[in-house]
Motif scaffolding. Structure first.
Motif, mmCIF file in Angstrom:
data_model
loop_
_atom_site.group_PDB
_atom_site.id
_atom_site.type_symbol
_atom_site.label_atom_id
_atom_site.label_comp_id
_atom_site.label_asym_id
_atom_site.label_seq_id
_atom_site.Cartn_x
_atom_site.Cartn_y
_atom_site.Cartn_z
ATOM 1 N N MET B 1 0.838 -1.215 0.000
ATOM 2 C CA MET B 1 0.000 0.000 0.000
ATOM 3 C C MET B 1 0.863 1.252 0.000
ATOM 4 S SD MET B 1 -3.299 -0.164 2.278
ATOM 5 C CE MET B 1 -4.456 -1.497 2.288
ATOM 6 N N ALA B 2 1.012 1.811 -1.151
ATOM 7 C CA ALA B 2 1.804 3.037 -1.254
ATOM 8 C C ALA B 2 0.885 4.249 -1.214
ATOM 9 C CB ALA B 2 2.598 3.035 -2.556
ATOM 10 N N GLY B 3 1.409 5.386 -0.865
ATOM 11 C CA GLY B 3 0.641 6.655 -0.916
ATOM 12 C C GLY B 3 -0.304 6.761 0.265
ATOM 13 N N GLU B 7 -6.130 3.171 6.553
ATOM 14 C CA GLU B 7 -6.475 3.843 7.809
ATOM 15 C C GLU B 7 -6.700 5.341 7.578
ATOM 16 O OE1 GLU B 7 -3.979 1.550 7.588
ATOM 17 O OE2 GLU B 7 -5.271 0.062 8.574
ATOM 18 N N GLN B 8 -5.786 5.910 6.762
ATOM 19 C CA GLN B 8 -5.929 7.348 6.472
ATOM 20 C C GLN B 8 -7.253 7.635 5.767
ATOM 21 O OE1 GLN B 8 -2.062 7.687 4.516
ATOM 22 N NE2 GLN B 8 -1.705 9.537 5.705
ATOM 23 N N LEU B 9 -7.611 6.755 4.814
ATOM 24 C CA LEU B 9 -8.841 6.955 4.071
ATOM 25 C C LEU B 9 -10.060 6.801 4.964
ATOM 26 C CD1 LEU B 9 -8.154 5.182 0.687
ATOM 27 C CD2 LEU B 9 -9.037 7.500 0.971
ATOM 28 N N ALA B 10 -10.033 5.740 5.748
ATOM 29 C CA ALA B 10 -11.210 5.419 6.543
ATOM 30 C C ALA B 10 -11.426 6.407 7.680
ATOM 31 C CB ALA B 10 -11.091 4.011 7.093
ATOM 32 N N ALA B 11 -10.384 7.064 8.094
ATOM 33 C CA ALA B 11 -10.522 7.954 9.248
ATOM 34 C C ALA B 11 -10.252 9.400 8.840
ATOM 35 C CB ALA B 11 -9.577 7.515 10.358
ATOM 36 N N SER B 12 -11.010 9.871 7.822
ATOM 37 C CA SER B 12 -10.769 11.236 7.358
ATOM 38 C C SER B 12 -11.488 12.216 8.274
ATOM 39 C CB SER B 12 -11.238 11.392 5.910
ATOM 40 O OG SER B 12 -12.536 10.879 5.780
ATOM 41 N N ASP B 45 -3.752 4.306 -9.537
ATOM 42 C CA ASP B 45 -2.597 5.063 -9.023
ATOM 43 C C ASP B 45 -1.414 4.859 -9.965
ATOM 44 O OD1 ASP B 45 -3.935 6.029 -6.828
ATOM 45 O OD2 ASP B 45 -3.534 4.208 -5.634
ATOM 46 N N PRO B 46 -0.516 5.750 -10.089
ATOM 47 C CA PRO B 46 -0.383 6.939 -9.232
ATOM 48 C C PRO B 46 -1.266 8.114 -9.680
ATOM 49 C CG PRO B 46 1.430 6.853 -10.793
ATOM 50 C CD PRO B 46 0.610 5.598 -11.026
ATOM 51 N N PHE B 47 -1.880 8.054 -10.903
ATOM 52 C CA PHE B 47 -2.625 9.229 -11.362
ATOM 53 C C PHE B 47 -3.887 9.450 -10.522
ATOM 54 C CE2 PHE B 47 -5.228 11.680 -14.459
ATOM 55 C CZ PHE B 47 -4.340 12.727 -14.654
ATOM 56 N N GLY B 48 -4.660 8.377 -10.326
ATOM 57 C CA GLY B 48 -5.823 8.452 -9.422
ATOM 58 C C GLY B 48 -7.010 9.212 -9.974
ATOM 59 N N GLY B 49 -7.116 9.269 -11.323
ATOM 60 C CA GLY B 49 -8.296 9.929 -11.925
ATOM 61 C C GLY B 49 -8.060 11.398 -12.199
ATOM 62 N N ALA B 50 -8.848 11.947 -13.147
ATOM 63 C CA ALA B 50 -8.669 13.341 -13.582
ATOM 64 C C ALA B 50 -8.784 14.317 -12.414
ATOM 65 C CB ALA B 50 -9.694 13.691 -14.661
ATOM 66 N N PHE B 51 -9.666 13.994 -11.462
ATOM 67 C CA PHE B 51 -9.853 14.891 -10.311
ATOM 68 C C PHE B 51 -9.352 14.241 -9.014
ATOM 69 C CE2 PHE B 51 -12.865 16.392 -13.461
ATOM 70 C CZ PHE B 51 -12.600 17.749 -13.461
ATOM 71 N N LYS B 52 -8.646 13.137 -9.154
ATOM 72 C CA LYS B 52 -8.065 12.409 -7.994
ATOM 73 C C LYS B 52 -9.149 11.813 -7.094
ATOM 74 C CE LYS B 52 -4.451 14.117 -9.795
ATOM 75 N NZ LYS B 52 -3.944 13.295 -10.918
ATOM 76 N N ALA B 53 -10.301 11.538 -7.692
ATOM 77 C CA ALA B 53 -11.389 10.962 -6.884
ATOM 78 C C ALA B 53 -11.060 9.530 -6.473
ATOM 79 C CB ALA B 53 -12.696 10.982 -7.660
ATOM 80 N N THR B 54 -10.214 8.861 -7.252
ATOM 81 C CA THR B 54 -9.923 7.445 -6.941
ATOM 82 C C THR B 54 -8.505 7.262 -6.414
ATOM 83 O OG1 THR B 54 -9.303 7.124 -9.261
ATOM 84 C CG2 THR B 54 -11.559 6.555 -8.655
ATOM 85 N N LYS B 55 -7.869 8.371 -6.038
ATOM 86 C CA LYS B 55 -6.496 8.313 -5.551
ATOM 87 C C LYS B 55 -6.392 7.339 -4.360
ATOM 88 C CE LYS B 55 -2.324 10.621 -5.467
ATOM 89 N NZ LYS B 55 -1.463 10.458 -6.647
ATOM 90 N N GLY B 56 -5.478 6.378 -4.484
ATOM 91 C CA GLY B 56 -5.256 5.448 -3.377
ATOM 92 C C GLY B 56 -6.120 4.203 -3.436
ATOM 93 N N LEU B 57 -7.204 4.251 -4.217
ATOM 94 C CA LEU B 57 -8.130 3.117 -4.208
ATOM 95 C C LEU B 57 -7.543 1.892 -4.913
ATOM 96 C CD1 LEU B 57 -11.594 4.839 -4.815
ATOM 97 C CD2 LEU B 57 -10.391 4.388 -2.680
#
Lengths: 388, 343
Positions: B1-3, B7-12, B45-57
């Motif tokens: 899991m890079a980036g 835990e970071q995602l789930a606990a925003s 990743d690493p692009f994560g979508g035009a607006f980064k909506a899927t970054k990290g997924l």
């Protein structure tokens, strides 16, 4: 080159229509901006209308002699360049509003003062109508509230304020007669009414009535006097509607009768053809029917004038309102003793006399016509033998 | 899991943007429904979508977040097929403008599958729409109207961080094809500070997918909006309240098809006046539908003609200043409300 419309402009606040008197230039002639292009005749004056643009008159739509309304297309002018209103874009108003994507209903740019088709004056919104139905209030009641909407439109909030105001009073049910009178008086008051008055010596009638079976009251004499006077001059009982004046065919005259919680105006038909005794009987019949609420619903229809004997309520002078649909009301005051100068004996006599008043629709007749009719009535009343 | 870590995602916890909420919803959906997957251009990743909506997924779920070819037609076709076979595809279009390329798959296939076959088609298409300065004619349009036209499609358009999260999850759970209209300006400008120690996925949705919400109460006029326009209308409402003493009631439609008309009728019973605001063009739009329903079923409630505020009737201008006056903005909304209230 584009074609632009010449329309009848708003010529004055109250002017809605005019007649083209003369075109000052012919088709094919050119004209400068602001130069006179035609003369139009309104109710009160002859006015010139000017061209807003420099151009050539290419078509006359309304020839001389035509009647037209404010905003009507009169002619087409061909002008250099592009102008606001062209043949192609005639239906689009270019005024910007909050949503410029919505075309607005057509409005002639030359007639900004004219209420457009969408004017909301007097308009009752669906919500206001349903609130009226819900509260049992009627349109005529809306005069009770200050209208706060555009162009004086009554809004839903205004109705709420009216209801709140009414809630500060104690409410009772109004009788159907009282509601009908209220509606009828509201409509009657929409006209300009005027009143003239005169004193009538009553001794001759009081003496004369003893010789007639049933001893008819002053109202009977007044009915017949008015009918005979109107037969000679009916100017006060005509009706003006649209472009016509309507003259009555029969001297059908109503008599105001006090009933419980209201006034009824049963009509006595062809009064001029009935003698005093016959009239007395007809009138006694309808008064009896009116007081026992047995009058047929159309008994109040079709009268051309009304007699109101408010003198029976010991009132000397009043201006009762002619009911809607009638242009004239003759009122009789109470009989009192008056001093009257006797030229023969060079002294004051004591006579019995009453004031009579004639209230009339001022749109249909002028004061002189009313005076003429009233004098004729007075003459009949003071010479009752002529009513036989 | 890079980036980004799970835990970071789930606990925003803290400040959450509309975009964060969407990402969070997709993350939680991938965890909740094994049949869900994300398919879109450059979503990995690493692009994560035009607006980064899927970054990290894709890092968290490498097999279930997949890059697509630059062909919305093919993407939608694949998603319809997968949905028929029991998957829950979440399509990301980079710009809703290009949904036109997938038009056939969306309106002829996704919309009619259940009607024709009795097989559900539980797909979600994420459509970033609405204008941004300088975006011009191909990257700023709001094409929801032509999607609402077709029976079989559900069209939603959340306006808040909370709704972005819950409505996306509800859309993914829904067995009908859902056109999920997102607003690009809201991505970064709509923020919410969550309650201390509580993240979005610990909150519960307040409304089902098809209900509208009264987001501000008032009695002078009902203003109906959705998506990015709710923010503009709330600004207009605040201005009217402080400067003019006019209290307007604001309704966020949330769902454009089916329409929750009852909430609008209930509000009109209080106000009697209606202003409809949408960022799209007016012709045949959602506003036209709302007003036609109101005039047919709630005519007796109207005390003024309903009014609309929409984009101007031209393609969307490139120039930022032209764009700003082209779209409905608070000043134009304020004027329409004043005219309606004064009628």
């Amino acid at each position: 080159m584009t074609k632009t419309a010449i329309r009848l402009p708003q010529l004055g606040e109250a002017v809605a229509e005019a007649t083209i008197q003369e075109w000052l230039i012919a088709v094919g002639d050119s004209i400068e901006a602001d130069a006179d292009i035609a003369e139009v005749e309104t109710e009160k004056s002859v006015l010139a209308i000017t061209s807003q643009h420099t151009g050539v008159l290419v078509e006359i739509v309304k020839e001389a002699g035509s009647a037209c309304e404010v905003g009507d297309l009169l002619a087409w002018l061909e002008v250099e360049g592009i102008v606001e209103e062209t043949e192609q874009s005639e239906e689009i108003d270019t005024h910007q509003t909050s949503d410029p994507t919505e075309p607005k209903p057509m409005r002639a740019p030359t007639a900004p003062a004219l209420a457009p088709a969408g004017s909301s004056a007097g308009f009752l919104s669906p919500r206001v109508r349903s609130m009226l139905a819900e509260t049992g209030l009627r349109e005529a009641d809306l005069h009770l509230v200050r209208a706060t909407g555009t162009d004086g439109r009554v809004t839903a909030r205004d109705i709420e304020r009216l209801q709140a105001h009414l809630d500060t009073y104690i409410a009772h049910d109004a009788s159907s007669l009282r509601r009908a009178v209220s509606d009828s008086m509201s409509r009657a008051w929409e006209r300009p009414l005027a009143t003239v008055s005169s004193l009538v010596q009553m001794d001759p009638i009081l003496k004369h009535r003893r010789s007639i079976p049933g001893r008819p009251s002053a109202s009977i004499y007044a009915l017949r006097a008015l009918a005979l006077a109107l037969r000679e001059d009916d100017r006060l009982v005509r009706i003006i509607a649209g472009d016509h004046i309507y003259e009555p065919k029969h001297m059908d005259i109503a008599l105001a009768v006090d009933a419980e919680d209201g006034v009824l105006n049963p009509v006595i038909h062809k009064v001029d053809t009935q003698g005093l005794a016959e009239l007395d009987e007809s009138v006694n019949n309808v008064i009896e029917q009116a007081r026992s609420r047995k009058l047929s619903p159309d008994a109040g229809e079709g009268g051309i004038a009304t007699i109101s004997n408010y003198g029976s309520l010991r009132i000397t002078w009043a201006t009762p309102v002619p009911p809607p649909g009638q242009s004239c009301l003759l009122g009789l005051g109470s009989v009192r003793r008056h001093p009257n100068w006797n030229a023969k004996t060079n002294s004051w006599d004591c006579v019995r006399a009453c004031e009579i008043t004639m209230t009339f629709d001022h749109r249909i007749a002028d004061g002189a016509a009313a005076a003429h009719l009233l004098h004729a009535v007075v003459k009949y009343l003071e010479h009752p033998e002529r009513l036989d | 899991m890079a980036g980004v870590t799970a835990e970071q995602l789930a606990a925003s916890v803290g400040t959450t943007t509309y975009l964060d909420a969407l990402r969070q919803a997709m993350f939680d959906a991938l965890a909740q429904w094994p049949e869900a997957f994300i398919y879109g251009q450059d979503v990995e990743d690493p692009f994560g979508g035009a607006f980064k909506a899927t970054k990290g997924l894709s890092t968290a779920y490498p097999e279930r977040v997949r890059n697509a070819p630059i062909c919305e037609d093919a993407m939608a076709g694949l998603a319809v097929g997968a949905a028929i076979y029991g998957a829950r595809p979440i399509l990301e279009f980079q710009f809703s403008d290009f949904a036109s390329i997938a038009f056939n798959q969306l309106v002829n296939h996704a919309a009619t599958t259940f009607y024709r076959t009795g097989k559900p088609c539980p797909l979600v298409v994420r459509l970033p729409m609405g204008g941004t300065a300088g975006g011009g004619p191909f990257h700023c349009q709001s094409p929801e109207a032509w999607l609402t036209y077709h029976p079989g499609l559900i069209v939603v358009a959340p306006s808040s961080v909370f709704d972005a999260y819950h409505m996306l999850k509800q859309s993914i759970a829904c067995d009908d094809p859902v056109m999920f209209c997102e607003n690009k300006l809201l991505y970064f400008h709509e923020k919410e500070v969550s309650e201390a120690g509580k993240s979005l996925n610990e909150s519960t949705p307040q409304l089902p997918l098809g209900k509208a919400a009264v987001v501000r109460e008032g009695d002078a006029c009902t203003v109906v909006a959705y998506s990015g326009m709710v923010k503009e209308v709330m600004e207009a409402a605040e201005r009217l309240s402080t400067r003019n003493g006019i209290l307007v009631e604001v309704i966020d439609l949330r769902c454009l098809k089916p329409l929750d008309m009852q909430t609008i009728y209930d509000s009109l019973a209080r106000t009697g006046r209606l202003v409809m605001v949408n960022e799209a063009w007016s012709y045949g739009g959602v506003g036209a539908q709302v007003i036609s329903q109101v005039t047919q079923h709630a005519f007796h409630l109207l005390d003024a003609p309903p009014r609309r505020v929409s984009a101007l009737e031209t393609p969307i201008p490139y120039h930022p200043e032209l764009w700003r006056s082209h779209r409905p903005h608070a000043r134009r909304i304020v004027q329409a409300i004043i005219e309606t209230v004064q009628y």
